[in-house]
Design a protein around this motif. Structure first.
Motif, mmCIF file in Angstrom:
data_model
loop_
_atom_site.group_PDB
_atom_site.id
_atom_site.type_symbol
_atom_site.label_atom_id
_atom_site.label_comp_id
_atom_site.label_asym_id
_atom_site.label_seq_id
_atom_site.Cartn_x
_atom_site.Cartn_y
_atom_site.Cartn_z
ATOM 1 N N SER A 13 0.802 -1.226 0.000
ATOM 2 C CA SER A 13 0.000 0.000 0.000
ATOM 3 C C SER A 13 0.835 1.277 0.000
ATOM 4 O O SER A 13 0.316 2.362 0.271
ATOM 5 C CB SER A 13 -0.921 0.009 1.232
ATOM 6 O OG SER A 13 -1.712 -1.141 1.304
ATOM 7 N N ALA A 14 2.113 1.151 -0.289
ATOM 8 C CA ALA A 14 3.019 2.293 -0.164
ATOM 9 C C ALA A 14 2.575 3.506 -0.966
ATOM 10 O O ALA A 14 2.803 4.646 -0.565
ATOM 11 C CB ALA A 14 4.434 1.881 -0.578
ATOM 12 N N ALA A 15 1.932 3.277 -2.100
ATOM 13 C CA ALA A 15 1.583 4.379 -3.003
ATOM 14 C C ALA A 15 0.463 5.261 -2.462
ATOM 15 O O ALA A 15 0.321 6.410 -2.902
ATOM 16 C CB ALA A 15 1.184 3.822 -4.371
ATOM 17 N N TYR A 16 -0.326 4.773 -1.496
ATOM 18 C CA TYR A 16 -1.497 5.553 -1.086
ATOM 19 C C TYR A 16 -1.816 5.526 0.407
ATOM 20 O O TYR A 16 -2.673 6.264 0.875
ATOM 21 C CB TYR A 16 -2.742 5.081 -1.862
ATOM 22 C CG TYR A 16 -2.838 3.595 -2.049
ATOM 23 C CD1 TYR A 16 -3.257 2.755 -1.024
ATOM 24 C CD2 TYR A 16 -2.494 3.006 -3.265
ATOM 25 C CE1 TYR A 16 -3.340 1.382 -1.194
ATOM 26 C CE2 TYR A 16 -2.575 1.625 -3.448
ATOM 27 C CZ TYR A 16 -3.011 0.820 -2.407
ATOM 28 O OH TYR A 16 -3.084 -0.536 -2.589
ATOM 29 N N MET A 17 -1.130 4.722 1.201
ATOM 30 C CA MET A 17 -1.488 4.563 2.607
ATOM 31 C C MET A 17 -1.296 5.829 3.438
ATOM 32 O O MET A 17 -1.984 6.026 4.454
ATOM 33 C CB MET A 17 -0.678 3.421 3.228
ATOM 34 C CG MET A 17 0.828 3.643 3.192
ATOM 35 S SD MET A 17 1.796 2.174 3.676
ATOM 36 C CE MET A 17 1.538 2.128 5.454
ATOM 37 N N LYS A 18 -0.398 6.716 3.012
ATOM 38 C CA LYS A 18 -0.123 7.924 3.798
ATOM 39 C C LYS A 18 -1.356 8.805 3.931
ATOM 40 O O LYS A 18 -1.566 9.446 4.970
ATOM 41 C CB LYS A 18 1.024 8.719 3.168
ATOM 42 C CG LYS A 18 2.383 8.046 3.274
ATOM 43 C CD LYS A 18 3.471 8.903 2.652
ATOM 44 C CE LYS A 18 4.832 8.222 2.718
ATOM 45 N NZ LYS A 18 5.898 9.061 2.091
ATOM 46 N N HIS A 19 -2.169 8.856 2.884
ATOM 47 C CA HIS A 19 -3.372 9.696 2.927
ATOM 48 C C HIS A 19 -4.326 9.215 4.020
ATOM 49 O O HIS A 19 -4.869 10.021 4.789
ATOM 50 C CB HIS A 19 -4.061 9.687 1.565
ATOM 51 C CG HIS A 19 -5.172 10.685 1.450
ATOM 52 N ND1 HIS A 19 -6.175 10.569 0.518
ATOM 53 C CD2 HIS A 19 -5.459 11.804 2.162
ATOM 54 C CE1 HIS A 19 -7.009 11.577 0.644
ATOM 55 N NE2 HIS A 19 -6.607 12.339 1.639
ATOM 56 N N ALA A 20 -4.530 7.907 4.096
ATOM 57 C CA ALA A 20 -5.387 7.355 5.140
ATOM 58 C C ALA A 20 -4.852 7.696 6.526
ATOM 59 O O ALA A 20 -5.603 8.125 7.419
ATOM 60 C CB ALA A 20 -5.498 5.837 4.975
#
Length: 338
Positions: A13-20
């Motif tokens: 999930s590296a590409a999008y987990m930061k937003h969550a």
């Protein structure tokens, strides 16, 4: 003690987990965020550890061998210390303003000594590719801004169900009811919301758009092509739910009717995609599923079969398959694919 534990199941999930993670961090110290790295092979583990080091009072990173979404949720629940528990998938996020309102209300109820088993809020289908979002609310189904019971339920539309994205359960209730999701299987979110329902006595609904449900990745489980490809897993989950609880024996009429309605939806979704696939094998699987239901619980079979969707899934010939399109449209509303 933390007010709310939030598990974020992560697999590559590296590409999008930061937003969550960033949206959840706005909950401050009322929240504990449990990032469950489910055997990722990209930078997911590194990102999780970096956040845990940066916010040690809020975030924990847990690493495990790959067990699928359900096992990641199991792990999150096992480690949860908050009074309430929610799952936020790594490609989704929450609205910060709505999150604060939900936390404030939970805190108010706790401080007033009021017992709450299930908090519900709206969720939003987010489709950035076509610049569209759709709010799914419960205003026609549930009383607002007060604690209520199953007896107070108003009316659920055919396409309206309590799903994981809307639910915040009391952590102890989930643990006490023995919730355990199967490994290496998609669509376990249905069990997550379904299995605890007979244990729920008190609920609260807030008309706020808390959860943002991203729709658009080709590898998503709710992508229509993937739902057809993974139909055996959908069938597997449906059978687990059939065997989970003898809903015919549930005394509360509104709870019983809702759980039958949920199972009817599961049978419909499986049947719709098997009919759309329209092969000899897929049609045989559809018949086998209905036979399984009839053998497992004859009374439940009759109730589901006699509902409009249940009957339409079993009408013969081209006319019956045209009626299936009704079920397909409802499936689209429930799962958000286009």
């Amino acid at each position: 003690m933390k007010l709310l534990s939030v598990a974020i199941p992560c697999y590559n999930s590296a590409a999008y987990m930061k937003h969550a993670i960033q949206t959840l961090l706005t909950g401050g110290n009322d929240i504990e965020i449990i990032i469950v790295d489910d055997g990722s092979v990209d930078d997911t583990a590194k990102i999780a550890d970096e956040y845990a080091a940066r916010y040690p009072e809020i975030i924990r990173a847990i690493h495990q061998e790959n067990g699928g979404h359900g096992e990641a949720v199991n792990t999150g629940l096992l480690h949860a210390k908050g009074l309430y528990f929610k799952v936020v998938d790594s490609d989704d996020w929450v609205n910060e303003t709505a999150l604060r309102k939900v936390l404030d209300k939970l805190r108010e109820l706790v401080e007033d000594g009021q017992s709450l088993d299930l908090m519900l809020a709206n969720y939003v289908y987010e489709k950035p590719s076509i610049n569209k979002h759709k709010v799914m609310d419960y205003k026609t189904a549930l009383p607002q801004d007060r604690i209520f019971s199953w007896n107070d339920i108003i009316f659920f539309k055919q396409s309206q169900h309590i799903i994981m994205h809307a639910a915040i359960y009391r952590t102890k209730l989930l643990k006490d009811c023995g919730l355990k999701l199967p490994k290496h299987t998609f669509y376990v979110d249905n069990i997550f919301v379904y299995h605890p329902l007979p244990y729920v006595k008190t609920m609260y609904y807030m008309d706020v758009n808390l959860y943002r449900y991203f729709i658009g990745r080709d590898d998503q489980s709710v992508n229509e092509k993937n739902m057809i490809k993974r139909i055996d897993q959908q069938i597997y989950i449906t059978k687990i739910m059939i065997d989970d609880t003898d809903v015919i024996l549930i005394k509360n009429k509104k709870l019983r009717n809702y759980m039958i309605k949920y199972l009817c939806m599961m049978m419909t979704v499986s049947s719709v995609f098997l009919i759309k696939e329209n092969t000899e094998e897929s049609l045989a699987k559809k018949q086998e599923l209905w036979d399984y239901l009839e053998k497992a619980n004859k009374k439940l079979y009759v109730k589901i079969h006699n509902r409009f969707l249940g009957r339409s899934m079993n009408l013969p010939g081209k006319a019956g398959r045209k009626i299936v399109e009704v079920g397909y449209k409802i499936s689209r509303k429930i799962y958000g694919f286009s």
